[in-house]
Design a protein around this motif. Sequence first.
Motif, PDB file in Angstrom:
ATOM      1  N   VAL A  53      49.528  76.744  19.664  1.00 39.82           N
ATOM      2  CA  VAL A  53      48.979  77.665  20.838  1.00 39.82           C
ATOM      3  C   VAL A  53      48.902  76.673  22.295  1.00 39.82           C
ATOM      4  O   VAL A  53      48.851  77.414  23.019  1.00 39.82           O
ATOM      5  CB  VAL A  53      47.394  77.795  20.370  1.00 39.82           C
ATOM      6  N   LYS A  54      48.852  75.376  21.971  1.00 37.62           N
ATOM      7  CA  LYS A  54      48.681  74.692  23.070  1.00 37.62           C
ATOM      8  C   LYS A  54      49.917  74.876  24.122  1.00 37.62           C
ATOM      9  O   LYS A  54      49.947  74.729  25.385  1.00 37.62           O
ATOM     10  CB  LYS A  54      48.747  73.057  22.695  1.00 37.62           C
ATOM     11  N   PRO A  57      48.925  79.193  25.526  1.00 44.36           N
ATOM     12  CA  PRO A  57      47.667  79.824  25.318  1.00 44.36           C
ATOM     13  C   PRO A  57      47.405  81.157  25.846  1.00 44.36           C
ATOM     14  O   PRO A  57      46.519  81.218  26.569  1.00 44.36           O
ATOM     15  CB  PRO A  57      46.365  78.794  25.491  1.00 44.36           C
ATOM     16  N   CYS A  72      48.666  80.747  13.959  1.00 47.93           N
ATOM     17  CA  CYS A  72      48.338  79.846  15.010  1.00 47.93           C
ATOM     18  C   CYS A  72      47.997  78.585  14.675  1.00 47.93           C
ATOM     19  O   CYS A  72      47.271  78.189  13.854  1.00 47.93           O
ATOM     20  CB  CYS A  72      47.044  80.410  15.857  1.00 47.93           C
ATOM     21  N   CYS A  74      45.957  75.442  15.961  1.00 49.88           N
ATOM     22  CA  CYS A  74      45.179  75.090  17.105  1.00 49.88           C
ATOM     23  C   CYS A  74      44.932  73.813  17.203  1.00 49.88           C
ATOM     24  O   CYS A  74      44.749  72.966  15.839  1.00 49.88           O
ATOM     25  CB  CYS A  74      43.833  76.162  16.746  1.00 49.88           C
ATOM     26  N   SER A  76      41.955  72.784  19.153  1.00 48.95           N
ATOM     27  CA  SER A  76      40.457  72.619  19.897  1.00 48.95           C
ATOM     28  C   SER A  76      39.742  73.907  19.762  1.00 48.95           C
ATOM     29  O   SER A  76      40.052  74.808  19.128  1.00 48.95           O
ATOM     30  CB  SER A  76      40.769  72.421  21.510  1.00 48.95           C
ATOM     31  N   THR A  78      38.163  75.663  21.789  1.00 49.38           N
ATOM     32  CA  THR A  78      38.725  77.021  22.571  1.00 49.38           C
ATOM     33  C   THR A  78      39.817  77.678  21.836  1.00 49.38           C
ATOM     34  O   THR A  78      40.137  78.989  21.919  1.00 49.38           O
ATOM     35  CB  THR A  78      38.945  76.650  23.879  1.00 49.38           C
ATOM     36  N   GLU A  79      40.668  76.913  21.486  1.00 48.54           N
ATOM     37  CA  GLU A  79      42.030  77.408  20.811  1.00 48.54           C
ATOM     38  C   GLU A  79      41.525  78.150  19.859  1.00 48.54           C
ATOM     39  O   GLU A  79      42.206  79.204  19.281  1.00 48.54           O
ATOM     40  CB  GLU A  79      43.137  76.557  20.551  1.00 48.54           C
ATOM     41  N   ALA A 378      50.443  76.735  30.866  1.00 48.48           N
ATOM     42  CA  ALA A 378      49.404  75.987  29.974  1.00 48.48           C
ATOM     43  C   ALA A 378      48.999  74.764  30.679  1.00 48.48           C
ATOM     44  O   ALA A 378      47.867  74.639  30.236  1.00 48.48           O
ATOM     45  CB  ALA A 378      50.028  75.760  28.593  1.00 48.48           C
TER      46      ALA A 378
END
Length: 418
Positions: A53-54, A57, A72, A74, A76, A78-79, A378
């Motif tokens: 995702v980074k 995103p 996905c 992830c 973090s 938020t992700e 990103a």
Amino acid sequence: MKTPFVTKEQLEAIAAQYPTPFHLYDERGIRENARRLQAAFAWNPGFREYFAVKATPTPAILKLLREEGCGCDCSSLTELLMAERCGVTGEWIMFSSNGTTAEEYRLADRLGAVINLDDLTMVDFLESSIGRLPEKICCRYNPGGTFTLGETREGFQVMDNPGEAKYGMTRGQIAEAFRRLAAKGVKEFGLHAFLASNTLSNDYYPSLARILFRLAAELKEETGCRVTFLNLSGGIGVPYEPDQPDSDIAAIGQGVRQAYEEILVPAGLGDAALYTELGRYMLAPYGHLVTRAVHAKHIYKEYIGVDACACNLMRPAMYGSYHHITVMGKENAPLDHKYDVVGSLCENNDKFAIDRMLPEIETGDLLVIHDTGAHGHAMGYNYNGKLRSAELLLKEDGSVELIRRGETVEDYFRTLAW
């Protein structure tokens, strides 16, 4: 030769509705690439791609990839929330993080994500954070030293320095983590490693696989813990420069299969699932940063100023990375002008190209900066008060969808306390 996935006429029509600069993604290319990856590893029934995702995103991209069978990866809170809002939950999420907070672990656990532990101390920290340990868990391995493939069949070297990386556990720590986890009731174990970035050798993934497969076999004997999945992470690269070789994902898949059959099957681990966490490979070639030439400066060098800047694409300024540039409508014109193509930041490293041979560029020309689909938008930021650009998706039917609007001045001021 790099060719844009849009024509000048298409871009002029798009730019009439959505002002430059903007990031444009190619739906058809993304889908076809995801299918090539799935086909390359179809021999492994449990195979799953967890898109990093980074790298991009953007919800529309995550949903598109979910339709193609991807989960996905992830890193973090938020992700994790973004994945959830895109309908990706449970074991379709791999949570690979470092310096992780208790809040992040609690959210990953609530979503049912597969948690990848980066450090031995995280065994106890995860347990204290969520009050127990999941029955399925992964551990990240760092073999240390220097990783190199030497001279590959593609004719170049691959080298990186895991020993300088902040990620993962040592060989001894991995064994200790497995023992502790098993004692606390964990039933399924996974291994993960990332040893080199943006490799263009078809030998990288098979070489990494051999390291992880041998480790899985050894840990089974040492600890009695059964590894049910192995995560090869990312690292498969894309050819940013026109004369670089492209990765052959079918050959890579077969190379991993050979290692699997030679090492895991005899060790009694022939039912282990394979996972990948690709970002750059999945998206980079299918994104363009579209910008317009707005100024020409003639001093000690020839400069072309464009309306994009490093805030839209950080990689050239941060890493000195090469991104190919096409001057739209002049694809077949002679490359007889040497330019620095620059943005407007008050930083001298705000350059998309240095001493690049290009066709003559005139004010108003549209430029496509290639391979920006991953780690492009990103990595954007707001230095000098610059606003993040829009993201657009070129649909398979030729229409264009706004998937993230550009920031406004009001957005920029919204978080301030006056």
